[in-house]
Scaffold this motif. Structure first.
Motif, PDB file in Angstrom:
ATOM      1  N   UNK A  14       0.822  -1.214   0.000  1.00 57.00           N
ATOM      2  CA  UNK A  14       0.000   0.000   0.000  1.00 57.00           C
ATOM      3  C   UNK A  14       0.856   1.264   0.000  1.00 57.00           C
ATOM      4  N   UNK A  15       2.106   1.173   0.437  1.00 58.60           N
ATOM      5  CA  UNK A  15       3.012   2.316   0.472  1.00 58.60           C
ATOM      6  C   UNK A  15       3.679   2.574  -0.878  1.00 58.60           C
ATOM      7  N   UNK A  16       3.654   1.596  -1.778  1.00 58.55           N
ATOM      8  CA  UNK A  16       4.346   1.686  -3.056  1.00 58.55           C
ATOM      9  C   UNK A  16       3.723   2.749  -3.954  1.00 58.55           C
ATOM     10  N   UNK A  37      16.195  16.019  -4.193  1.00 62.53           N
ATOM     11  CA  UNK A  37      15.338  16.578  -3.143  1.00 62.53           C
ATOM     12  C   UNK A  37      15.154  15.573  -2.002  1.00 62.53           C
ATOM     13  N   UNK A  38      14.935  14.318  -2.347  1.00 57.87           N
ATOM     14  CA  UNK A  38      14.773  13.271  -1.322  1.00 57.87           C
ATOM     15  C   UNK A  38      16.056  13.120  -0.505  1.00 57.87           C
ATOM     16  N   UNK A  39      17.219  13.208  -1.171  1.00 67.04           N
ATOM     17  CA  UNK A  39      18.509  13.112  -0.462  1.00 67.04           C
ATOM     18  C   UNK A  39      18.668  14.261   0.524  1.00 67.04           C
ATOM     19  N   UNK A  40      18.286  15.452   0.116  1.00 63.69           N
ATOM     20  CA  UNK A  40      18.395  16.620   0.989  1.00 63.69           C
ATOM     21  C   UNK A  40      17.538  16.461   2.240  1.00 63.69           C
ATOM     22  N   UNK A  41      16.428  15.772   2.105  1.00 66.16           N
ATOM     23  CA  UNK A  41      15.516  15.575   3.241  1.00 66.16           C
ATOM     24  C   UNK A  41      15.737  14.232   3.928  1.00 66.16           C
ATOM     25  N   UNK A  58       8.259   5.119  -2.365  1.00 65.03           N
ATOM     26  CA  UNK A  58       7.098   4.913  -1.507  1.00 65.03           C
ATOM     27  C   UNK A  58       6.591   6.283  -1.064  1.00 65.03           C
ATOM     28  N   UNK A  59       5.571   6.299  -0.267  1.00 68.89           N
ATOM     29  CA  UNK A  59       4.994   7.553   0.190  1.00 68.89           C
ATOM     30  C   UNK A  59       5.963   8.363   1.043  1.00 68.89           C
ATOM     31  N   UNK A  60       6.931   7.705   1.672  1.00 67.39           N
ATOM     32  CA  UNK A  60       7.830   8.431   2.572  1.00 67.39           C
ATOM     33  C   UNK A  60       9.312   8.288   2.258  1.00 67.39           C
ATOM     34  N   UNK A  61       9.711   7.303   1.444  1.00 61.15           N
ATOM     35  CA  UNK A  61      11.127   7.013   1.246  1.00 61.15           C
ATOM     36  C   UNK A  61      11.413   6.606  -0.195  1.00 61.15           C
TER      37      UNK A  61
END
Length: 83
Positions: A14-16, A37-41, A58-61
């Protein structure tokens, strides 16, 4: 349901959000910006010590997986078909 991404990492289906071949980073400016952007956060995780073959969002990572995108897509498709 769950999807094994390699190593000891398992995510809930469900997170995918998306699964891409790692080569998309080199061919798409937008994907480069997204991963940057994901790396910065600090939302990026490398799975295992092998060379990454796919990017799993995923929704968060954002995960770099040593398993090919086609194999991961097959695993995900099994769960979608059974849902």
């Amino acid at each position: 349901m769950y999807i094994h991404l390699g190593g000891e990492r398992i995510i809930r289906s469900a997170e995918l959000v998306a699964i891409f071949d790692v080569s998309i980073e080199k061919s798409s400016k937008i994907s480069k910006q997204f991963v940057s952007h994901a790396c910065q956060h600090k939302n990026v995780e490398y799975i295992g010590e092998e060379e990454p073959k796919s990017i799993v969002i995923t929704k968060s990572t954002v995960y770099y997986s040593p398993i090919s995108s086609s194999t991961l897509k097959k695993r995900a498709k099994v769960f979608v078909a059974n849902a």
